[in-house]
Design a protein around this motif. Structure first.
Motif, PDB file in Angstrom:
ATOM      1  N   ASN A 168       1.732  -0.680  -7.830  1.00 12.29           N
ATOM      2  CA  ASN A 168       1.836   0.408  -6.850  1.00 12.29           C
ATOM      3  C   ASN A 168       0.613   0.471  -5.957  1.00 12.29           C
ATOM      4  N   ILE A 169      -0.508  -0.058  -6.462  1.00 13.57           N
ATOM      5  CA  ILE A 169      -1.773   0.046  -5.733  1.00 13.57           C
ATOM      6  C   ILE A 169      -1.891  -1.059  -4.683  1.00 13.57           C
ATOM      7  N   VAL A 170      -1.444  -2.261  -5.021  1.00 11.95           N
ATOM      8  CA  VAL A 170      -1.624  -3.391  -4.097  1.00 11.95           C
ATOM      9  C   VAL A 170      -0.286  -4.018  -3.682  1.00 11.95           C
ATOM     10  N   GLY A 171       0.393  -4.677  -4.622  1.00 12.50           N
ATOM     11  CA  GLY A 171       1.530  -5.533  -4.263  1.00 12.50           C
ATOM     12  C   GLY A 171       2.623  -4.840  -3.451  1.00 12.50           C
ATOM     13  N   LYS A 172       3.121  -3.695  -3.971  1.00 11.94           N
ATOM     14  CA  LYS A 172       4.241  -3.036  -3.276  1.00 11.94           C
ATOM     15  C   LYS A 172       3.836  -2.546  -1.878  1.00 11.94           C
TER      16      LYS A 172
END
Ligand code: NDP
Length: 287
Positions: A168-172
């Motif tokens: 939720n912090i980076v990839g999405k």
């Protein structure tokens, strides 16, 4: 081909200078930008991040307050502090350093932060706004990647982009920001089949896996743009990313080093978000 090295430190310095100028403009109007940084426990990595955030505030002319709480702090105590900071007039942005101790629900804490003070952009309201493209704040690391692409004149539109990682912090959010810029995005994760094939077919690769040397030279096509978000320690204990830098930089057209690539941009984007929060709360547009 030998890749152009994307200089996150230099880009950060430039962008922090721009934030400083705008914070000074607010100052001339009698408005102070303020960030509260909350840390729970004594994790050394978290302590380093918090120190760097406070240093960046000072560099940008942003007032900062640190709340260092013991690892035994209860969830109720932390939520009470968030309530206090939500109401505090000289605080425009609230950052709670993650991870939190196991007995505290990160979701509950994130949900308690006032969305217009949520400078990490983790509150569901801000996450939803990122999906629709009508956002106030962008999560700092993906925003840092996008700012580097822009700074180096790398056009994303119509390109095939692969993001490795779906947190939720980076990839999405990273995938969503690339999509908003009209890339065709493939989100890869631990269950992805034929990852190497997907990467070889990609014009832009963003690696956010958390595994040293994960992206090897044979996974990257000639001329690809490679953005390395990973922060790992190699066998010698040295800081390194997710990309086999020596091999991949021989094939890529652009590459971010670790350290000195995406890392410094994350904190710079936090400064930009704090400035934006201050402007929103004071109904001012400095863009
Ligand atoms: P997470 O651990 O939350 O996510 C890692 C992702 O990598 C998951 O989605 C996981 O897939 C995927 N993954 C793991 N193994 C594989 C594999 N073999 N093949 C494909 N995908 C795989 O990490 P974060 O997103 O929080 O962080 C990623 C990295 O970025 C870390 O090194 C972190 O330290 C760094 N980071 C750097 C920042 C900066 O400022 N530069 C800021 C934030 C993070 P699955 O979902 O299936 O488990």
């Amino acid at each position: 081909m030998s890749a152009v090295i994307i200089d996150g430190k230099a880009t950060s310095k430039k962008l922090r200078g721009e934030v400083y100028e705008k914070v000074a403009k607010l100052g001339a109007m009698g408005i102070k930008a303020g960030l509260a940084v909350v840390i729970v426990g004594d994790d050394p990595a978290s302590r380093t991040y918090v120190n760097n955030k406070k240093k960046a505030c000072a560099e940008c002319g942003i007032y900062s307050e640190e709340y260092a709480l013991s690892a035994e702090t209860t969830e109720a105590e932390l939520l009470a502090l968030i309530d206090k900071l939500n109401a505090k007039e000289d605080i425009n942005g609230i950052l709670v350093q993650l991870p939190l101790p196991k007995h505290i629900s990160e979701d509950k804490v994130i949900n308690a932060i006032r969305p217009d003070k949520d400078v990490d952009a983790f509150h569901p309201q801000n996450v939803g706004k990122i999906m629709t493209g009508d956002f106030d704040f962008l999560p700092c690391t993906p925003a840092g990647v996008m700012a580097l692409l822009e700074e180096y004149g790398i056009d994303v539109s119509g390109k095939r982009a692969a993001v490795i990682g779906r947190s939720n912090i980076v990839g999405k959010p990273q995938s969503m920001l690339l999509l908003h810029k009209n890339a065709t995005v493939t989100i890869c994760h631990s269950r992805t089949k034929d990852l190497a094939k997907i990467l070889r077919e990609s014009d832009i690769i963003v690696a956010a896996v958390g595994k040293a040397g994960f992206v090897t030279g044979d996974m990257v096509s000639e001329g690809a743009v490679v953005m390395d978000v990973g922060i790992n320690r190699n066998a010698e204990g040295k800081l390194c990313g997710d990309v086999d830098y020596a091999a991949v930089s021989e094939k890529a057209s652009f590459i971010t080093p670790v350290p000195g690539g995406v890392g410094p941009m994350t904190i710079t984007m936090l400064m930009k978000n704090t400035l934006k929060a201050t402007c929103i709360q004071n109904n001012i547009n400095l863009d």
